[in-house]
Design an enzyme around this catalytic site. Structure first.
Site, mmCIF file in Angstrom:
data_model
loop_
_atom_site.group_PDB
_atom_site.id
_atom_site.type_symbol
_atom_site.label_atom_id
_atom_site.label_comp_id
_atom_site.label_asym_id
_atom_site.label_seq_id
_atom_site.Cartn_x
_atom_site.Cartn_y
_atom_site.Cartn_z
ATOM 1 N N SER A 1 -4.116 -15.092 -3.730
ATOM 2 C CA SER A 1 -4.280 -16.199 -2.789
ATOM 3 C C SER A 1 -3.052 -16.426 -1.907
ATOM 4 O O SER A 1 -3.151 -17.105 -0.886
ATOM 5 C CB SER A 1 -4.604 -17.490 -3.540
ATOM 6 O OG SER A 1 -3.516 -17.896 -4.339
ATOM 7 N N LYS B 1 0.837 -22.539 -4.231
ATOM 8 C CA LYS B 1 0.320 -22.676 -2.873
ATOM 9 C C LYS B 1 1.433 -23.198 -1.959
ATOM 10 O O LYS B 1 2.545 -23.445 -2.389
ATOM 11 C CB LYS B 1 -0.874 -23.637 -2.821
ATOM 12 C CG LYS B 1 -2.007 -23.339 -3.805
ATOM 13 C CD LYS B 1 -2.760 -22.070 -3.490
ATOM 14 C CE LYS B 1 -3.883 -21.844 -4.499
ATOM 15 N NZ LYS B 1 -4.554 -20.539 -4.326
#
Length: 273
Positions: A82, A137
């Site tokens: 990701s 993230k």
């Protein structure tokens, strides 16, 4: 007639011992006895005493490690793609836990922080839908920001953002997801009914980030499970900020010892931006 007497030679007189020599001999004798006693003490140290000394040394080392791991630095591994473009699967990160104020174990209290989470920071945190799993993230929205996305372009407070770190690998599809309907409660201009809101991966919002929350996206935008789907990141759930890659390897089951032969030497020591 008297017997003749045998002459007896005189015994030699003892050599005189001067006070200085006597003191030196006494000092040497005392020093010799002290060394002998010390040697005997070391030689007679029991096995139990030896083990106790080693136990204390090892326990101290373990305690220091736990303190550093809890309040200062911790290692994390990147398990998914990701964040590809910035971080790769198989990267091992050293994370600074003190920068945002490390949590004191078994409490909800935190140590004083050195910095607030800022836009653009890459963070390690526990997501709201899976609070026992670490995610990595990038923060794109802080409390009070208005966020939306239009055809993959992120807008913050009405202005399109330049994001050189963002990666788009799926230009042909833009799937909808019912998971994104949580956004309805935070819309700036919500429709009359939640069923009239149709967010997609690449087009959604605008929504407002509430106090004490953050909005985080993966850099690999088309292949990331992030705040678009499961919501805001709570400030208390942020664990730290990665500093650099201390080890990296590419797993390959066709190679023996891939943990060594698959090492990405060029990534070791790379800073995380």
């Amino acid at each position: 007639m008297d017997d003749p007497q045998t002459a007896t030679p005189d015994a030699p007189a003892p050599a005189p011992v001067y006070p200085e020599r006597r003191l030196r001999l006494s000092a040497e004798r005392v020093d010799s006895e002290r060394r002998k006693t010390a040697d005997e003490s070391r030689g007679s140290m029991s096995t139990g005493r030896w083990m106790w000394e080693w136990t204390k040394a090892i326990s101290t080392a373990i305690l220091l490690f736990l303190v550093i791991r809890t309040f200062a630095f911790e290692a994390f591994k990147i398990p998914t793609g990701s964040m590809e473009g910035t971080l790769l699967v198989g990267d091992f990160l050293l994370v600074n836990k003190a920068v945002y104020g490390a949590e004191i174990p078994y409490t909800h209290a935190h140590l004083p922080k050195f910095s607030e989470p800022r836009r653009g920071d890459v963070i390690v945190f526990l997501p709201p839908h899976d609070p026992h799993k670490n995610y990595v993230k990038r923060i794109v929205g802080v409390p009070g920001d208005t966020l939306e996305m239009r055809d993959k372009v992120l807008l913050r407070n009405g202005r399109a953002q330049s994001e050189p770190f963002a990666r788009h690998t799926d230009p042909l599809t833009d799937p909808q997801s019912e998971e994104m309907l949580w956004q309805y409660r935070y819309l700036v201009n919500p429709p009359a009914h939640w069923s009239d809101y149709h967010p997609t991966r690449d087009t959604w919002g605008p929504i407002v980030v509430p106090a004490g929350k953050y909005f985080a996206l993966g850099d690999n935008r088309d292949n990331s499970e992030d705040s678009r789907f499961w919501g805001f990141v709570d400030a208390e759930a942020i664990k730290g900020r990665p500093m650099f890659v201390y080890y990296s390897f590419q797993h390959d089951i066709t190679r023996n010892f891939d943990w060594l032969t698959g090492v990405r030497w060029g990534r070791i020591g790379e800073l995380v931006h």
